[in-house]
Design an enzyme around this catalytic site. Structure first.
Site, PDB file in Angstrom:
ATOM      1  N   HIS A 129       5.947   0.077   1.511  1.00 44.02           N
ATOM      2  CA  HIS A 129       5.089   0.094   0.456  1.00 44.02           C
ATOM      3  C   HIS A 129       5.096   1.439  -0.545  1.00 44.02           C
ATOM      4  CE1 HIS A 129       2.665  -3.649   1.809  1.00 44.02           C
ATOM      5  NE2 HIS A 129       3.666  -3.773   1.329  1.00 44.02           N
TER       6      HIS A 129
ATOM      7  N   GLU B  20      -8.178  -7.161  16.527  1.00 40.60           N
ATOM      8  CA  GLU B  20      -8.557  -8.642  16.235  1.00 40.60           C
ATOM      9  C   GLU B  20      -7.282  -9.434  16.436  1.00 40.60           C
ATOM     10  OE1 GLU B  20     -11.598  -9.313  15.008  1.00 40.60           O
ATOM     11  OE2 GLU B  20     -12.448  -7.483  15.063  1.00 40.60           O
TER      12      GLU B  20
ATOM     13  N   CYS C  78       5.949  10.497 -12.483  1.00 41.03           N
ATOM     14  CA  CYS C  78       5.812  10.306 -14.018  1.00 41.03           C
ATOM     15  C   CYS C  78       6.298   8.974 -14.562  1.00 41.03           C
ATOM     16  CB  CYS C  78       6.377  11.456 -14.767  1.00 41.03           C
ATOM     17  SG  CYS C  78       6.446  11.220 -16.852  1.00 41.03           S
TER      18      CYS C  78
ATOM     19  N   ASN D  46       1.879   1.869   5.327  1.00 41.16           N
ATOM     20  CA  ASN D  46       0.870   2.676   5.083  1.00 41.16           C
ATOM     21  C   ASN D  46       1.747   3.846   4.363  1.00 41.16           C
ATOM     22  OD1 ASN D  46      -0.737   1.498   6.601  1.00 41.16           O
ATOM     23  ND2 ASN D  46      -0.626   2.860   8.291  1.00 41.16           N
TER      24      ASN D  46
HETATM   25  P1  OAD Z   1      -5.579  -4.583   6.672  1.00 43.60           P
HETATM   26  O1  OAD Z   1      -6.614  -3.723   6.007  1.00 43.60           O
HETATM   27  O2  OAD Z   1      -5.159  -5.880   6.045  1.00 43.60           O
HETATM   28  O3  OAD Z   1      -5.666  -4.740   8.222  1.00 43.60           O
HETATM   29  C1  OAD Z   1      -6.004  -3.689   9.096  1.00 43.60           C
HETATM   30  C2  OAD Z   1      -5.775  -4.239  10.584  1.00 43.60           C
HETATM   31  O4  OAD Z   1      -6.087  -3.354  11.283  1.00 43.60           O
HETATM   32  C3  OAD Z   1      -6.645  -5.532  10.938  1.00 43.60           C
HETATM   33  O5  OAD Z   1      -5.970  -6.392  11.489  1.00 43.60           O
HETATM   34  C4  OAD Z   1      -7.706  -4.900  12.047  1.00 43.60           C
HETATM   35  O6  OAD Z   1      -8.169  -5.770  12.794  1.00 43.60           O
HETATM   36  C5  OAD Z   1      -6.864  -3.811  12.421  1.00 43.60           C
HETATM   37  N1  OAD Z   1      -7.827  -2.637  12.937  1.00 43.60           N
HETATM   38  C6  OAD Z   1      -8.895  -2.262  12.739  1.00 43.60           C
HETATM   39  N2  OAD Z   1      -9.275  -1.197  13.824  1.00 43.60           N
HETATM   40  C7  OAD Z   1      -8.093  -0.960  14.202  1.00 43.60           C
HETATM   41  C8  OAD Z   1      -7.897   0.415  15.138  1.00 43.60           C
HETATM   42  N3  OAD Z   1      -8.742   1.139  15.608  1.00 43.60           N
HETATM   43  N4  OAD Z   1      -6.569   0.232  15.755  1.00 43.60           N
HETATM   44  C9  OAD Z   1      -5.546  -0.758  15.293  1.00 43.60           C
HETATM   45  N5  OAD Z   1      -5.900  -1.657  14.244  1.00 43.60           N
HETATM   46  C10 OAD Z   1      -7.107  -1.922  14.017  1.00 43.60           C
HETATM   47  O7  OAD Z   1      -4.001  -3.599   6.346  1.00 43.60           O
HETATM   48  P2  OAD Z   1      -2.533  -3.940   6.318  1.00 43.60           P
HETATM   49  O8  OAD Z   1      -2.164  -4.997   7.229  1.00 43.60           O
HETATM   50  O9  OAD Z   1      -1.820  -2.541   6.395  1.00 43.60           O
HETATM   51  O10 OAD Z   1      -0.714  -3.285   0.148  1.00 43.60           O
HETATM   52  O11 OAD Z   1      -2.509  -4.609   4.891  1.00 43.60           O
HETATM   53  C11 OAD Z   1      -1.448  -4.781   4.428  1.00 43.60           C
HETATM   54  C12 OAD Z   1      -1.048  -4.178   2.745  1.00 43.60           C
HETATM   55  O12 OAD Z   1      -2.230  -4.923   2.313  1.00 43.60           O
HETATM   56  C13 OAD Z   1      -1.420  -2.764   2.562  1.00 43.60           C
HETATM   57  O13 OAD Z   1      -0.008  -1.982   2.856  1.00 43.60           O
HETATM   58  C14 OAD Z   1      -1.714  -2.775   1.033  1.00 43.60           C
HETATM   59  C15 OAD Z   1      -2.748  -4.063   1.401  1.00 43.60           C
HETATM   60  O14 OAD Z   1      -2.886  -4.425   0.028  1.00 43.60           O
HETATM   61  C16 OAD Z   1      -0.582  -2.854  -0.765  1.00 43.60           C
HETATM   62  O15 OAD Z   1      -1.298  -1.998  -1.344  1.00 43.60           O
HETATM   63  C17 OAD Z   1       0.879  -3.178  -1.545  1.00 43.60           C
END
Ligand code: OAD
Length: 248
Positions: A120, A216, A128, A103
Site C-alpha cells: 500500500h 483474533e 508532489c 503497512n
Molecule cells: P486491520 O486494522 O484491519 O486489522 C488489524 C488486525 O490486527 C486484526 O485482525 C487484529 O485482530 C490484529 N491484532 C490486534 N492486535 C494485534 C497484535 N498485538 N499482534 C498481532 N495482531 C494483532 O489492519 P489491516 O489488516 O492491516 O489500507 O488492514 C488492511 C488495510 O485496511 C490497511 O492496509 C489499510 C486499511 O484500510 C489502506 O489504507 C489502503
C-alpha cells in the site's frame, strides 16, 4: 499454545522459502493504531470520507488536518517492536526472504528486513501532486496545511488511498513470491482488504503452509490457514524465534 509455537518452529525449520504478509496488527505494539476493531481508525472516521482519493482531491487540507497530520505525528516517532524484530531475526537466520506488508510505517525496514514489498505504498515520503518530487515525511513542515512542494503543488502521502491502484510492481512481485513459498506467515492482518488478502490464498493453492499470528480469528482462519497462533505479534514471534534457535 506451546504446541502451536513448536509446530511453527518445525514448519519454519523444514521450509526452504518463507515469506510473511503483515498488517496493522504487527505495529500496534509500536503505538500505531489499527484500522478495524477496538481503537481502530475506522471507528472514528469513515474511510470513504477521509482515506479515499476522491476525498483527498476534493479537499486536501481536510484530509491532511484530520488524518495525515495525526499519522505523521505517530509514525515519525514509532520504532520497531518484537514482532518486527522477530521477522528481521528470521531473515538473519536465513529463513525469511521477503516481507509483503500492507503497512506504510517503514518499521520492517527499520527492524532490519531488507526485502520489503510495500503493498500500500509508504508514508515515509510525501509526493508532489504536480511534479512528483518526493520529500521525506519527517522533514515536511506542517505549520501550513496542506504542505506544498517548492513548485507550489500540494504534497500527498506516497501511499495508496482507497480508490487507487496497488503499485503494479508490488502486486506482481507479491503474487510471484506468494506462489513460490513453502510457508507464509500472516501476521496482524484482518485479511479483509483485497487484493492483499488474496496472497495467502495464492500461497495455499501453490502448496504452502499458511500460519496466522493474530489474537483474533479472520476470514482466512478456517478456510485457508493451516493453523492460527492466537496472540500478539511480539510475544508469539519471540517464542517462535527462541524455539527455532533451539532446533536449528
Ligand atoms: P486491520 O486494522 O484491519 O486489522 C488489524 C488486525 O490486527 C486484526 O485482525 C487484529 O485482530 C490484529 N491484532 C490486534 N492486535 C494485534 C497484535 N498485538 N499482534 C498481532 N495482531 C494483532 O489492519 P489491516 O489488516 O492491516 O489500507 O488492514 C488492511 C488495510 O485496511 C490497511 O492496509 C489499510 C486499511 O484500510 C489502506 O489504507 C489502503
Amino acid at each position: 499454545m506451546d504446541d502451536l509455537i513448536k509446530q511453527a518452529a518445525d514448519d519454519l525449520a523444514a521450509a526452504g522459502k518463507v515469506t510473511a504478509l503483515t498488517g496493522a496488527g504487527i505495529s500496534i505494539e509500536s503505538g500505531i493504531p489499527p484500522f478495524r476493531g477496538k481503537g481502530g481508525l475506522w471507528e472514528r472516521f469513515d474511510p470513504m470520507e477521509i482515506a479515499h482519493i476522491d476525498a483527498f482531491m476534493r479537499d486536501p487540507a481536510r484530509v491532511w488536518n484530520i488524518l495525515v497530520k495525526e499519522m505523521k505525528k505517530i509514525v515519525d516517532i514509532a520504532v520497531p517492536n518484537d514482532g518486527h524484530k522477530g521477522l528481521a531475526k528470521l531473515e538473519e537466520m536465513g529463513k525469511l526472504k521477503t516481507v509483503i506488508t500492507q503497512n506504510i510505517d517503514g518499521l520492517h525496514q527499520a527492524a532490519g528486513n531488507t526485502d520489503v514489498i510495500e503493498f500500500h505504498g509508504t508514508f515515509a515520503w510525501q509526493r508532489c501532486m504536480d511534479c512528483s518530487r518526493k520529500y521525506e515525511t519527517r522533514q515536511v513542515d506542517i505549520s501550513v496545511i496542506p504542505p506544498r512542494c517548492s513548485c507550489g503543488g500540494i504534497l500527498r502521502p506516497d501511499a495508496v488511498f482507497f480508490g487507487e491502484m496497488i503499485p503494479p510492481d508490488a502486486l506482481r512481485r507479491s503474487r510471484q513470491i506468494a506462489s513460490d513459498c513453502d510457508v507464509m506467515l500472516v501476521v496482524g492482518t484482518s485479511a479483509v482488504v483485497q487484493p492483499a488478502a488474496l496472497m495467502p490464498v495464492i500461497a495455499k493453492e501453490s502448496g504452502a503452509k499458511v500460519v496466522e499470528i493474530n489474537p483474533e480469528r479472520t476470514p482466512l482462519t478456517d478456510e485457508i490457514s493451516d493453523y492460527l497462533i492466537p496472540g500478539g505479534a511480539g510475544d508469539v514471534m519471540n517464542r517462535i524465534v527462541a524455539e527455532l534457535e533451539q532446533i536449528s
